[in-house]
Design an enzyme around this catalytic site. Structure first.
Site, mmCIF file in Angstrom:
data_model
loop_
_atom_site.group_PDB
_atom_site.id
_atom_site.type_symbol
_atom_site.label_atom_id
_atom_site.label_comp_id
_atom_site.label_asym_id
_atom_site.label_seq_id
_atom_site.Cartn_x
_atom_site.Cartn_y
_atom_site.Cartn_z
ATOM 1 N N ARG A 42 0.756 -1.223 0.000
ATOM 2 C CA ARG A 42 0.000 0.000 0.000
ATOM 3 C C ARG A 42 0.798 1.291 0.000
ATOM 4 O O ARG A 42 1.948 1.345 0.344
ATOM 5 C CB ARG A 42 -0.859 0.026 1.249
ATOM 6 C CG ARG A 42 -0.029 0.263 2.502
ATOM 7 C CD ARG A 42 -0.929 0.721 3.611
ATOM 8 N NE ARG A 42 -0.149 1.027 4.771
ATOM 9 C CZ ARG A 42 -0.351 2.075 5.536
ATOM 10 N NH1 ARG A 42 -1.301 2.903 5.262
ATOM 11 N NH2 ARG A 42 0.390 2.291 6.588
ATOM 12 N N SER A 311 9.958 -3.851 2.289
ATOM 13 C CA SER A 311 10.203 -3.992 0.855
ATOM 14 C C SER A 311 9.019 -4.703 0.213
ATOM 15 O O SER A 311 8.364 -5.532 0.838
ATOM 16 C CB SER A 311 11.475 -4.810 0.612
ATOM 17 O OG SER A 311 11.588 -5.167 -0.762
ATOM 18 N N TYR A 312 8.768 -4.403 -1.044
ATOM 19 C CA TYR A 312 7.736 -5.112 -1.796
ATOM 20 C C TYR A 312 8.347 -6.196 -2.678
ATOM 21 O O TYR A 312 7.676 -6.758 -3.525
ATOM 22 C CB TYR A 312 6.947 -4.141 -2.666
ATOM 23 C CG TYR A 312 6.192 -3.086 -1.905
ATOM 24 C CD1 TYR A 312 5.856 -3.264 -0.561
ATOM 25 C CD2 TYR A 312 5.822 -1.903 -2.515
ATOM 26 C CE1 TYR A 312 5.176 -2.294 0.136
ATOM 27 C CE2 TYR A 312 5.127 -0.925 -1.829
ATOM 28 C CZ TYR A 312 4.811 -1.119 -0.502
ATOM 29 O OH TYR A 312 4.138 -0.154 0.190
ATOM 30 N N GLY A 313 9.629 -6.445 -2.482
ATOM 31 C CA GLY A 313 10.297 -7.462 -3.273
ATOM 32 C C GLY A 313 11.315 -6.863 -4.218
ATOM 33 O O GLY A 313 11.169 -5.721 -4.664
#
Length: 518
Positions: A42, A311-313
């Site tokens: 988000r 982190s989102y990756g």
């Protein structure tokens, strides 16, 4: 012989291939129905909740746009803890509570360090039964029986809508009250704001999302909702609220959910994205424990009152940040351009090309990505050469060469085939750039404006990012076209392998060779 040889199909003309590429380069690529199990998170805006038993419909309002998410910020003097959520988490069994959700002066709910935290520490650990999962939704005594036949995101989304509308009566109220009314993800944008995305792939992706949600809502409204109005009242289960649930799930489910299903993880989902952060949600299983908890492990030290990052990756792209989270891409974000290409069924060698692709575990429609700073993927080039195989080059599709065909396609096949490929890509890239040319000046101005509204900034960065990739691709294929006469094609490679051509493409066949052989 070729299986397709006797069918009334015609070869794909070069002009048709160029037209098809122009269409997909101009952003007309369709997304499959969203799969939320891959998890996305988000933007950190929050709005106050005004739900009660007397007024069940969700109230929407506009929140002032914020600037880009930062790696870490210090808490201001006016910060007040979201005490209800923090107390609720601890009372429900949250562990390793080294950080708690805090509400900032501008309405954000963020995860903040209670004290100094060392690298490798668990910042916060949430038991599985405290996560909002598909199982929780399906076990609801009121609506659970109806949700068990729905796909996971719909089941959880409808459960969220019901519980949020119940207000303080919901056992999930302390958590649901911290969820934003909307994020800066484009599914929440107005039509005027969406106009800033015109000409981009993101615009089509957003429309695909909205069309998908509308389709699901229509099915539900005509069936489940109409047949069970007491369970799914029309003033609560609206299209607006379904979009809200979709946007929240897309933006708050952990990037890699260890349970292979979507889950909202209260508290942890208040961590703020940072492009240089590597911390992600992980499983943590205690001694003799039958179920795993979810924890966030610090990837660096934090001091007291510092906002915790997540982190989102490693493969998060600028378009993903915009589409799912409503975050303006940082300068170091990976920029990609999606290309979905297919072998048309009208191709007279369709079945043979399908055979070649199946040996590679591929289908006749595949998606590839142009990445800024990189050459086009080898697999994409091979796929495009396969699409263009025709005439004298079609012998590569014969059963005799079937096992070797993809290896052949990994390098230039013939000058006409390669020229067809580069011309198609040049036409496609130019068409996509033409769709963006009229907005360049306004986008540059927006990027230079430090007070630029967040959503306008997102749109400007998306369009400029796509321009950069397309210009780079255009340059690459134009350079490739200029070198067509110098490329080594299949026939030359074959003669080299037979020793009949040297490294300089000069014939090794001389009078002495002839006399020696004959």
């Amino acid at each position: 012989t070729s299986r397709a040889g006797g069918r009334c199909r015609r070869p794909l003309a070069a002009a048709e291939l160029a037209t098809a590429l122009a269409a997909t380069m101009a952003a007309r690529t369709l997304l499959p129905p969203p799969t939320l199990s891959t998890g996305l998170r988000r933007s950190t805006r929050r709005a106050s909740v005004s739900c009660s038993a007397a007024r069940l419909a969700l109230q929407r309002h506009v929140v002032s746009p914020r600037g880009p998410a930062r790696r870490a910020v210090r808490c201001s003097a006016g910060m007040q803890a979201s005490s209800q959520l923090a107390s609720w988490l601890q009372s429900k069994g949250a562990k390793d509570v080294k950080a708690i959700p805090v509400e900032t002066d501008d309405g954000d709910c963020v995860l903040v360090a209670l004290d100094n935290i060392q690298k490798g520490d668990s910042v916060l650990t949430i038991p599985r039964d405290l996560c909002l999962t598909v199982e929780v939704a399906q076990d609801c005594p009121v609506s659970g029986q109806f949700l068990r036949t729905l796909n996971p995101w719909l089941a959880v989304g409808l459960f969220m809508i019901r519980e949020r509308a119940a207000g303080e009566a919901s056992p999930w109220a302390p958590y649901l009250a911290t969820l934003p009314e909307e994020t800066d993800a484009p599914v929440f944008w107005s039509n005027a704001e969406l106009k800033h995305l015109e000409g981009t792939q993101l615009a089509f992706q957003v429309q695909n999302y909205l069309d998908y949600i509308q389709g699901e809502y229509t099915t539900l409204a005509d069936g489940l909702f109409a047949n069970n109005p007491d369970i799914f009242p029309a003033d609560v289960f609206t299209i607006e609220n379904l979009i809200w649930a979709f946007g929240i799930l897309r933006s708050r489910t952990p990037p890699v959910c260890p349970w292979d299903k979507l889950a909202l993880v209260p508290g942890i989902d208040s961590a703020v994205y940072a492009s240089d952060c590597s911390a992600m949600v992980e499983e943590k299983k205690g001694f003799l424990s039958q179920t795993a908890d979810l924890t966030l492990v610090a990837d660096r030290p934090y001091v007291k009152d510092e906002v915790i990052n997540i982190s989102y990756g490693p493969d998060t792209t600028s378009s993903t940040l915009a589409l799912e989270y409503g975050i303006p891409a940082p300068l170091n974000a990976s920029q990609v351009f999606q290309l979905t290409v297919e072998v048309p069924e009208t191709d007279r060698f369709y079945d043979d090309k399908l055979d070649v692709l199946e040996l590679q575990g591929m289908a006749t429609e595949e998606t590839f990505y142009l990445t800024k700073g990189e050459s086009p993927p080898d697999g994409f080039m091979a796929f495009m050469r396969l699409i263009g195989l025709d005439g004298p080059d079609a012998f590569h599709l014969e059963p005799l060469f079937r096992e070797e065909a993809w290896t052949h396609l990994s390098s230039p096949i013939s000058r006409p085939n390669e020229e067809n490929l580069v011309n198609s890509m040049i036409a496609g890239a130019q068409a996509a750039l033409d769709a963006l040319k009229d907005t360049r000046a306004s986008d540059v101005e927006a990027l230079k404006n430090p007070a630029c509204p967040r959503r306008r900034l997102i749109a400007a960065r998306v369009r400029e990012g796509e321009r950069e990739i397309l210009m780079e691709a255009l340059g690459w294929f134009e350079e490739r076209k200029a070198k067509l006469d110098n490329l080594v094609y299949y026939a030359e490679r074959r003669l080299q392998n037979l020793g009949l051509l040297d490294e300089n493409m000069e014939s090794t066949f001389t009078d002495d060779t002839f006399n020696a052989r004959f």
